[in-house]
Design an enzyme around this catalytic site. Structure first.
Site: not given
Ligand code: NAD
Length: 257
Positions: A143, A157
């Site tokens: 991130s 986080y």
């Molecule tokens: P999201 O919550 O929309 O999707 C995450 C998915 O991961 C969900 O389907 C959830 O069920 C699954 N998940 C969570 N824990 C799990 C586990 N232990 N085992 C298997 N599946 C699991 O989130 P997103 O925004 O798509 O995030 C995806 C990645 O991007 C994450 O690592 C998040 O930290 C990172 N990220 C997100 C953002 C943002 O602004 N949304 C920014 C930077 C980084």
């Protein structure tokens, strides 16, 4: 097709970045192993890919559990005969994650179990499969917070994403000579459930938006396109990078009014 004949495993494929990436990779010719601990939405993504003429299976796995990670890699090789791409993308941002005084040990441990150990286990069981395939690409979702701190804290986080970034760098150095590339994908703030659950008022959203030169949240699909580049052979000289896709947030000291 940019991923013709490749087999890609994507964790967190049930929503957000993982879902958009699964759909995009499949449209670019990859066979996709969709992994999520939330079975229903994950199965829907795999079904949508197959209905559109692509190839996908859904595997229910919790990335913080070693046996589940071993099983998801086995499912990829058993179904498609090999594994070329691992997108360790599943992650959580806990609603009670705050500063050092307020964040509980339980929240800290859960965040690290999923965000850090989950990436480690994906590599532990995935790298031998990439070796068997003669090389491959690993993309770990970190991130922008691995690089910048915020006064609206999410300490566990932020620390977990710093760990993903440094783990990715070291993995890239260890495995570079065997044709395995490892990059950390660093998204900026996105309009996905993960962030909007946390930025749940207009005031909180504006407080974040003011720092983004582009003045908007990113879309999951914009991260999927970056993952596609890192997964494909087009990025054959790219390893160990902190691949920022962030609307300029890490470049800016002040933003336009
Ligand atoms: P999201 O919550 O929309 O999707 C995450 C998915 O991961 C969900 O389907 C959830 O069920 C699954 N998940 C969570 N824990 C799990 C586990 N232990 N085992 C298997 N599946 C699991 O989130 P997103 O925004 O798509 O995030 C995806 C990645 O991007 C994450 O690592 C998040 O930290 C990172 N990220 C997100 C953002 C943002 O602004 N949304 C920014 C930077 C980084």
């Amino acid at each position: 097709m940019r991923l013709q004949d490749k087999v890609a495993l994507i964790t967190g494929a049930g929503g957000g970045i993982g879902k958009e990436t699964a759909l995009l990779f499949a449209a670019e010719g990859a066979s996709v192993v969709c992994v999520d601990y939330n079975a229903g939405p994950n199965e829907e993504v795999a079904a949508a890919i197959n209905a559109a003429g692509g190839k996908a299976i859904a595997v229910k796995a919790d990335v913080s559990k070693a046996a589940d990670c071993e099983a998801m890699v086995k499912a990829a090789e058993d179904t498609y005969g090999k594994l070329n791409i691992i997108f360790n993308n599943a992650g959580i941002s806990h609603a009670d994650d705050d500063d050092a005084i307020t964040t509980s040990e339980e929240v800290w441990d859960l965040t690290f179990q999923i965000n850090v150990k989950g990436v480690f286990l994906g590599c532990k069981y995935g790298i031998p499969a990439l070796r068997r395939a003669g090389g491959g690409s690993i993309i770990n979702t970190a991130s922008f917070v691995a690089i910048l701190g915020a006064a609206t804290p999410q300490l566990a986080y932020t620390a977990s994403k710093g760990a993903v970034l440094s783990m990715s760098r070291e993995l890239s150095a260890i495995h570079a000579r065997e044709g395995i590339r490892v990059n950390a994908l660093c998204p900026g703030p996105l309009y996905t459930e993960l962030l909007m659950k946390y930025l749940n008022t207009e005031e909180k959203r504006q407080r974040r938006l003011v720092h983004i030169p582009m003045g908007r949240f990113g879309q999951a699909k914009e991260i999927a396109f970056a993952a596609l580049y890192l997964a494909s052979d087009e990025s054959s000289f790219v390893t160990g990078s902190e691949f920022l896709v962030d609307g300029g947030i890490t470049a800016a000291y002040t933003t336009p009014l």
